[in-house]
Scaffold this active site. Structure first.
Site, PDB file in Angstrom:
ATOM      1  N   HIS A   1       1.891   4.700  -2.895  1.00  0.00           N
ATOM      2  CA  HIS A   1       1.360   5.857  -2.565  1.00  0.00           C
ATOM      3  C   HIS A   1       3.124   6.011  -3.130  1.00  0.00           C
ATOM      4  CE1 HIS A   1      -2.402   6.933   0.013  1.00  0.00           C
ATOM      5  NE2 HIS A   1      -1.530   5.793   0.526  1.00  0.00           N
TER       6      HIS A   1
ATOM      7  N   HIS B   1       0.662  -1.231  -0.524  1.00  0.00           N
ATOM      8  CA  HIS B   1      -0.694  -0.190   0.022  1.00  0.00           C
ATOM      9  C   HIS B   1       0.814   1.618   0.054  1.00  0.00           C
ATOM     10  CE1 HIS B   1      -3.761   2.326   1.177  1.00  0.00           C
ATOM     11  NE2 HIS B   1      -2.738   3.031   2.025  1.00  0.00           N
ATOM     12  N   GLU B   2       1.642   1.208   0.989  1.00  0.00           N
ATOM     13  CA  GLU B   2       2.538   2.107   0.781  1.00  0.00           C
ATOM     14  C   GLU B   2       3.334   2.425  -0.081  1.00  0.00           C
ATOM     15  OE1 GLU B   2       1.672   5.024   3.474  1.00  0.00           O
ATOM     16  OE2 GLU B   2       0.625   3.703   4.928  1.00  0.00           O
TER      17      GLU B   2
HETATM   18 CO    CO Z   1      -3.367   5.154   2.363  1.00  0.00          CO
END
Ligand code: CO
Length: 497
Positions: A265, A261-262
């Site tokens: 980003h 997830h990170e």
């Molecule tokens: Co997020």
């Protein structure tokens, strides 16, 4: 060369230098700083933040923006930068110093009260502070101005252009389409996921997480990963974008998907153009679009069968006692198990959106004044019963679980769902453009997908709004149908529907 524009660019970069330095201090605070450093560190960050603010709302920027917004010699990109900065500038000017100080004082006390209230599961400790925060947020709506609904003013802070009218339609779709599908799933036999909660060695998990980031083409020469209590991504500039994760030795899911997830980003931030450093064209569009990038990697890629066809053999070698006898099919089903739960951050891909919807409706009603803070625990618990079919056992597991309201972050929650819905729509389009995408993922070849995201999304910065970008990339504005199509195809297969 346009002297005024150059002057504007150098001022914007100066402000970014200060913001980037603040970010380094904040990163250090979460990752390395000893406990006693906290007080002076807060002061240091506040000082820098004050300097950046003064520089930005000062006369020099104001005068330049006025001149440049009438300057026809600028090209289309330069004009866009000026109009975006003017938007930020105008909005920032609406806040009086007095209001900013009042809000900051109020939220810092609310945060302390919330921590205590959460630890003791006692909502009454938080309620009086939350009332003050809500009051100030209502004032903020008036100060910023809005059309149709005051909450629109707050949505704009995180997702510019998002409107109550559109979100109501979106969450009605969630209720009318997703809820019956989840109920259908709930009637199926339960999936066995017990093996995910055995003891998983910390170092082995960490090393596997690093490999996953490398495989996604996260650039370790422009970033690094560390441990923190809450995973986050922070950018100092596109050449230094850092991620953090946390390792839970008793829950295999936590580290790996927070890592991916990170990483998603971070790929967005690393994909912004360094030559646009300091300018709107070098900044992410909105929280919803940012979250679309993390969710796309986390869910559409990282929880797909193709991804684990590629990576499961290695995982079985690292943890032979845990996964040696678990088939890929069983592993895939376990990591995608759908089950209503209390805590938003650990919810599955589908029930997650009811956690967000409940918060959205509460925030909207609080801001418009149709409910009050005293009503919240009751409304919260009733809604969890209604939509997630569960009885909330305590306020700690219920109304007090999220930090957002103590910070005054009203309008933030909807961006989480928007992120997943945008992700589904973008991913469907990427599959269209890259018909071999699934096979590429199966072979661990993520470069074409990243290239596609870079070309279609990352490179533009704020040149387009979220809606414009979505329409440009997918041919239509955000449409819940894409998420529903994705969910139906994936989970009908997993649950034999
Ligand atoms: Co997020």
């Amino acid at each position: 060369m346009n002297v005024n524009y150059n002057r504007y660019v150098s001022l914007m970069r100066k402000i970014s230098d200060i913001n980037g330095s603040m970010a380094v201090l904040s990163w250090d605070q979460e990752v390395y700083m000893p406990a006693k450093g906290a007080e002076i560190r807060a002061q240091q960050v506040a000082t820098l933040s004050g300097i950046a603010h003064e520089l930005f709302v000062g006369n020099e920027v104001g005068d330049l923006l006025e001149l440049l917004s009438k300057d026809d010699s600028l090209d289309v990109h330069q004009k866009k930068n000026i109009s975006e900065t003017l938007y930020d500038y105008t909005r920032r000017k609406k806040y009086s110093t007095e209001f900013v100080m009042k809000l900051s004082e109020c939220t810092s006390q609310a945060f302390q009260a919330w921590s205590k209230a959460k630890n003791t599961s006692d909502f009454s400790l938080f309620a009086p502070h939350l009332k003050k925060v809500v009051q100030l947020k209502r004032e903020e709506c008036e100060l910023l101005g809005y059309e149709s609904h005051p909450y629109n003013a707050l949505l704009d802070l995180y997702e510019r252009g998002a409107k109550v009218a559109d979100l109501d339609i979106l969450f009605n779709d969630v209720k009318s389409q997703l809820l019956p599908f989840i109920k259908q799933i709930a009637e199926q036999p339960k999936i066995d996921s017990a093996f995910l909660f055995k003891h998983y060695d910390k170092d082995k998990q960490w090393a596997f997480g690093i490999d996953c980031l490398k495989q996604m083409n996260y650039d370790f020469e422009s970033g690094r990963q560390d441990i923190s209590s809450h995973p986050f991504t922070i950018s100092f500039n596109p050449n230094d974008v850092r991620v953090t994760t946390r390792v839970n030795e008793n829950d295999f899911r936590e580290m790996i998907w927070s890592c991916i997830h990170e990483g998603g980003h971070a790929l967005y931030e690393q994909g912004l153009k360094i030559e646009n450093y300091g300018l709107p064209s070098g900044e992410a569009i909105s929280l919803g679009i940012h979250e679309s990038q993390s969710r796309l990697w986390e869910n559409n890629v990282g929880r797909s069968l193709a991804y684990w066809k590629c990576n499961y053999p290695q995982l079985q070698t690292i943890f032979p006692d845990h996964f040696g006898k678990v088939s890929l099919a069983d592993f895939y089903r376990a990591i995608n198990m759908v089950e209503p739960s209390f805590i938003r951050t650990s919810a599955d891909e589908l029930t997650y959106h009811f956690h967000v919807m409940i918060r959205y409706e509460i925030e909207k009603s609080l801001i418009e004044g149709s409910i009050e803070v005293e009503d919240l625990p009751r409304i919260w618990n009733e809604n969890y019963k209604k939509y997630l079919l569960i009885d909330v056992p305590s306020h700690k597991m219920g109304i007090l679980q999220d930090v957002h309201w103590s910070h005054g972050g009203f309008g933030y929650f909807p961006t989480y769902s928007l992120g997943s819905f945008y992700a589904a729509q973008f991913f469907a389009k990427a599959k269209n453009h890259l018909p071999e995408l699934e096979q590429m993922i199966e072979h661990g070849n993520f470069k074409p997908l990243l290239q596609w995201l870079r070309e279609n999304i990352h490179q533009y910065g704020r040149f387009y709004t979220a809606e414009e970008l979505c329409t440009k990339v997918t041919g239509e504005k955000l449409n819940f149908r894409h998420f529903m199509d994705y969910a139906k195809a994936k989970f009908s297969n997993i649950y034999n529907l």
